[in-house]
Write an enzyme that holds these catalytic residues in place. Structure first.
Site, short mmCIF file in Angstrom:
data_model
loop_
_atom_site.label_atom_id
_atom_site.label_comp_id
_atom_site.label_asym_id
_atom_site.label_seq_id
_atom_site.Cartn_x
_atom_site.Cartn_y
_atom_site.Cartn_z
N CYS A 124 -64.00 -22.63 17.95
CA CYS A 124 -65.57 -22.77 17.85
C CYS A 124 -65.71 -22.44 16.50
O CYS A 124 -65.68 -21.39 15.78
CB CYS A 124 -66.25 -21.84 18.85
N CYS A 182 -69.37 -20.09 16.33
CA CYS A 182 -69.21 -18.72 16.87
C CYS A 182 -67.83 -18.55 17.68
O CYS A 182 -66.93 -18.27 16.97
CB CYS A 182 -70.66 -18.55 17.76
N SER A 183 -67.98 -18.47 19.01
CA SER A 183 -66.83 -18.11 19.68
C SER A 183 -66.94 -18.73 20.95
O SER A 183 -66.23 -17.91 22.02
CB SER A 183 -66.66 -16.36 19.87
N CYS A 184 -67.45 -19.88 21.23
CA CYS A 184 -67.29 -20.52 22.67
C CYS A 184 -65.83 -20.53 23.21
O CYS A 184 -65.11 -21.05 22.40
CB CYS A 184 -67.99 -21.91 22.46
FE FE Z 1 -69.88 -21.20 19.71
#
Ligand code: FE
Length: 210
Positions: free
Chosen positions: A109, A112-114
């Site tokens: 991602c 971010c951190s999906c």
């Molecule tokens: Fe994300």
């Protein structure tokens, strides 16, 4: 990049703020002797590397032994995964991609951190780190080498950028010499990282990777 849809409720800035609040709370509770930081770390590790990714590993093992399930998984991952009971937030729109000799898939991602919580649990720290998020796209072979994964030059690498809308599950290749193994034994060879695409599935007897 501004069109990259990341309008989920736990976006980057809120995660940072939440992280700060959790840390503050953790310090207070530790000072007062209510909690053991080591125990908390162990709990988080359990969700990151043991409980969460076991769901995804069972999905992969089923795909390895059942061609009809594999076809369904590749055509409609959300439904195929839900049929095994793995549903919930951050997994509403799943896409599965299968590795082959010609093509290796890796998930990142970039913003971010999906991450697909119902099949992989919590994302590991490195997945959320700036170096991984930037280098996965720019230098995927370098990132793979850092994980000890070296692919033939003829294998193309495709990077999938997770978004709020779509979360990806990599189906690693079934290791050689596993024809005699049952589904549970096969699932034990499927590490978390192999479903993100930074490693391959473990060979039998190799010992398990994160
Ligand atoms: Fe994300």
């Amino acid at each position: 990049m501004s069109k990259h849809p990341h309008d989920h409720g736990d976006d980057h800035s809120e995660l940072d703020e939440m992280d700060l609040r959790v840390r503050a709370l953790e310090s207070v509770l530790t000072e007062k002797g209510y909690i053991e930081p080591a125990a908390l770390d162990a709990l988080i590790d359990t969700y990151q590397t043991r409980i969460g990714p076991r769901n995804g590993a069972r999905v992969v093992a089923r795909a390895w032994v059942d061609p009809a399930f594999r076809d369904w998984l590749l055509a409609d991952a959300t439904a195929a995964i839900a049929s095994l009971g793995y549903t919930g937030r951050q997994g509403e729109h799943m896409v599965a991609v299968a590795n082959s000799d010609d093509q290796h898939h890796m998930v990142v991602c970039t913003l971010c951190s999906c991450y697909p919580w119902p099949v992989l649990g919590l994302p590991p720290t490195w997945y959320k780190s700036a170096p991984y998020r930037s280098r996965a796209v720019r230098d995927p072979r370098g990132v793979l080498a850092d994980f000890g994964t070296v692919l033939p030059e003829t294998t193309r690498i495709r990077i999938w950028d997770s978004t709020a809308e779509v979360r990806y599950l990599v189906i690693p290749q079934r290791p050689a010499g596993t024809e005699h193994l049952g589904e549970e034994e096969l699932a034990a060879l499927v590490s978390r990282d192999s479903m993100i695409g930074t490693r391959l599935a473990d060979a039998p007897g190799q010992g398990s990777q994160p």
